[in-house]
Scaffold this motif. Sequence first.
Motif, short mmCIF file in Angstrom:
data_model
loop_
_atom_site.label_atom_id
_atom_site.label_comp_id
_atom_site.label_asym_id
_atom_site.label_seq_id
_atom_site.Cartn_x
_atom_site.Cartn_y
_atom_site.Cartn_z
N PRO A 25 0.81 -1.22 0.00
CA PRO A 25 0.00 0.00 0.00
C PRO A 25 0.84 1.28 0.00
O PRO A 25 0.83 2.06 0.96
N PHE A 26 1.58 1.46 -1.07
CA PHE A 26 2.40 2.66 -1.22
C PHE A 26 1.84 3.52 -2.35
O PHE A 26 1.28 3.01 -3.31
N ALA A 27 2.06 4.82 -2.24
CA ALA A 27 1.54 5.74 -3.25
C ALA A 27 2.37 5.72 -4.53
O ALA A 27 1.88 6.09 -5.59
N SER A 28 3.64 5.32 -4.42
CA SER A 28 4.53 5.33 -5.58
C SER A 28 5.66 4.34 -5.38
O SER A 28 5.91 3.90 -4.24
N VAL A 29 6.35 4.00 -6.47
CA VAL A 29 7.51 3.11 -6.34
C VAL A 29 8.62 3.81 -5.58
O VAL A 29 9.40 3.16 -4.87
N ASP A 30 8.72 5.12 -5.69
CA ASP A 30 9.74 5.86 -4.94
C ASP A 30 9.52 5.69 -3.44
O ASP A 30 10.48 5.48 -2.68
N GLU A 31 8.25 5.77 -3.01
CA GLU A 31 7.95 5.57 -1.59
C GLU A 31 8.26 4.14 -1.17
O GLU A 31 8.83 3.90 -0.10
N MET A 32 7.87 3.16 -2.01
CA MET A 32 8.15 1.76 -1.69
C MET A 32 9.65 1.51 -1.62
O MET A 32 10.14 0.91 -0.66
N ASN A 33 10.38 1.97 -2.63
CA ASN A 33 11.83 1.77 -2.65
C ASN A 33 12.48 2.36 -1.40
O ASN A 33 13.31 1.72 -0.75
N GLN A 34 12.10 3.60 -1.07
CA GLN A 34 12.73 4.27 0.06
C GLN A 34 12.37 3.61 1.38
O GLN A 34 13.21 3.53 2.29
N THR A 35 11.15 3.10 1.49
CA THR A 35 10.75 2.39 2.71
C THR A 35 11.61 1.15 2.92
O THR A 35 12.08 0.88 4.03
N ILE A 36 11.82 0.39 1.84
CA ILE A 36 12.66 -0.80 1.95
C ILE A 36 14.09 -0.41 2.31
O ILE A 36 14.71 -1.02 3.20
N ILE A 37 14.63 0.60 1.64
CA ILE A 37 16.00 1.05 1.93
C ILE A 37 16.13 1.46 3.40
O ILE A 37 17.07 1.05 4.10
N ASP A 38 15.19 2.28 3.87
CA ASP A 38 15.27 2.77 5.26
C ASP A 38 15.15 1.64 6.26
O ASP A 38 15.92 1.59 7.25
N ASN A 39 14.19 0.73 6.06
CA ASN A 39 14.00 -0.37 7.02
C ASN A 39 15.15 -1.36 6.97
O ASN A 39 15.55 -1.92 8.00
N TRP A 40 15.69 -1.61 5.77
CA TRP A 40 16.87 -2.46 5.62
C TRP A 40 18.03 -1.88 6.41
O TRP A 40 18.66 -2.57 7.23
N ASN A 41 18.33 -0.60 6.18
CA ASN A 41 19.51 0.01 6.80
C ASN A 41 19.35 0.24 8.29
O ASN A 41 20.35 0.38 9.01
N ALA A 42 18.10 0.25 8.77
CA ALA A 42 17.89 0.38 10.20
C ALA A 42 18.32 -0.88 10.94
O ALA A 42 18.60 -0.83 12.15
N ARG A 43 18.38 -1.99 10.24
CA ARG A 43 18.76 -3.26 10.86
C ARG A 43 20.15 -3.72 10.45
O ARG A 43 20.92 -4.21 11.29
N VAL A 44 20.49 -3.63 9.19
CA VAL A 44 21.71 -4.22 8.65
C VAL A 44 22.87 -3.24 8.77
O VAL A 44 22.76 -2.08 8.36
N ASP A 48 27.63 -6.45 7.67
CA ASP A 48 26.80 -7.65 7.66
C ASP A 48 26.66 -8.21 6.24
O ASP A 48 27.01 -7.55 5.26
N THR A 49 26.14 -9.42 6.16
CA THR A 49 25.85 -10.08 4.87
C THR A 49 24.36 -10.33 4.77
O THR A 49 23.75 -10.83 5.71
N VAL A 50 23.79 -9.96 3.62
CA VAL A 50 22.38 -10.22 3.37
C VAL A 50 22.26 -11.15 2.17
O VAL A 50 22.79 -10.86 1.09
#
Length: 202
Positions: A25-44, A48-50
Amino acid sequence: MQFFTSDTHFFHKDLLGDSDFAPRPFASVDEMNQTIIDNWNARVAETDTVYHLGDIALYFTKPAIKSDEAVFNVLSQLNGHLELIKGNHDSRALFKYLAAHNFSDHGQPKFAFHDVGALIKYDHRQYYLTHYPMMLGIVNQIINLHGHIHHYAVPVKENINVGVDTPEQRYLTTSVPFGTPFSPTEIEQMVTGKAQEFREKQ
């Protein structure tokens, strides 16, 4: 530390919205991409290796190299060393582009590539890492971590969907934000929870 994810589908605008297959439920791919980037980097962490189990992105441009450049720019923003397992939406052209533009990150290449899958050991268990679910038969201490099927789960206790849309997050004591790669502890919670569910159904 090691982490696991799949089916980020960066840039895939047709997945936007609420659906039974891949609710995003994102308004745009930019929002989706940035959400994944932010949540990924908040943990990794950067060291680390993913393990990314395929379907990195879905993006088509003319010329095609522009999409490869865009995907590379997104992946370059993600923390960690990325072990990339080829999914059905990952082209050889993209892998070749990433290999040609690979760079050293904290003493090792940013990207490593696997056409079919990888095998790792963790705490007396073997993980078979593939994009597509594998049918393993009767096995002991072997778990198939996979993606591909988004908001579905294979009705086999040895198969764990680690995609960003996985419904098997329900086995976790605490859910993780969208796009956050799963830790080994969370994978083990999924394994234990799914096995317990199967025992209760017998």
